[in-house]
Design an enzyme around this catalytic site. Structure first.
Site, PDB file in Angstrom:
ATOM      1  CB  CYS A  51      75.749  13.892   4.737  1.00  0.00           C
ATOM      2  SG  CYS A  51      74.790  13.417   3.282  1.00  0.00           S
ATOM      3  NE  ARG A 126      76.960  11.819  -1.285  1.00  0.00           N
ATOM      4  CZ  ARG A 126      76.657  11.863   0.006  1.00  0.00           C
ATOM      5  NH1 ARG A 126      76.764  13.004   0.669  1.00  0.00           N
ATOM      6  NH2 ARG A 126      76.272  10.771   0.637  1.00  0.00           N
TER       7      ARG A 126
END
Length: 215
Positions: A51, A126
């Site tokens: 991330c 995601r």
């Protein structure tokens, strides 16, 4: 007991209304961004390696999105104070200033966007949503936790959507570097026999159903 259903906005749907607490204040979607393109992307958790690489990459492409009039919003179910600390860490350790807001989604918001699969954990997947100025969802992409996203592809997709809308054309694979027609765009298929017969007299192409032109 009836099992809770996994849901997500589909292409062409109105983006669902929600109030988000972000690192830059409260944001009401899609109302506050009505008339603008925006890209909302979710990530599993703050202070995680993949991330972090994605946030740096989004920021590195931020000017390209801004040039297209596309506003960026990050999101996970971490609380906003965690987002603030993580953004501070990225600036201090990696010398990257995250310029876009990072939203703290509660479970209801995450479920509304299909970011949490019931019974499959608490990390948001995601996901990427590109939303047009009419608040319509135009692109939806989901990635697994293990794979970071190619941010350049979302710049390309946003630009391609705008070009398609403005010119009434379709966009080929890998545009603007397509192996067959390079940066040219595809003419919509003929709708009548007469149109098909004259199509190659009007446009370049491989056949009447596969014609293309320069912008």
């Amino acid at each position: 007991m009836e099992e809770k259903r996994f849901s997500m906005p589909l292409l062409g749907d109105d983006f669902p209304e929600m109030e988000l607490v972000t690192t830059q204040g409260v944001l009401h979607l899609p109302q506050d961004l009505k008339g603008s393109w925006f890209l909302l992307f979710s990530h599993p958790a703050d202070f995680t390696p993949v991330c972090t690489t994605e946030f740096v990459a989004f920021e590195q492409h931020a000017k390209e999105f801004a040039d297209l009039g596309v506003k960026l919003i990050g999101m996970s179910v971490d609380q906003v104070f965690s987002h603030i600390k993580w953004v501070e860490w990225i600036k201090e350790k990696l010398n990257v200033n995250i310029s876009f807001p990072v939203a703290a989604a509660n479970d209801a918001i995450a479920e509304k966007l299909g970011l949490l699969h019931p019974g499959k954990g608490t990390n948001t997947v995601r996901a990427v949503f590109i939303v047009d100025p009419n608040s319509k969802v135009r692109l939806v992409v989901y990635y697994p936790q293990e794979i970071g996203r190619n941010i350049g592809e979302f710049v390309r997709a946003a630009k391609a959507l705008q070009v398609s809308d403005k010119n009434g054309v379709a966009i080929p694979a890998d545009w603007p570097n397509n192996s067959l027609i390079k940066d040219r765009v595809i003419i919509p298929p003929a709708k009548t026999v007469k149109d098909a017969e004259t199509r190659l007299k009007t446009y370049e192409g491989f056949d009447w159903w596969f014609c293309h032109k320069s912008l």
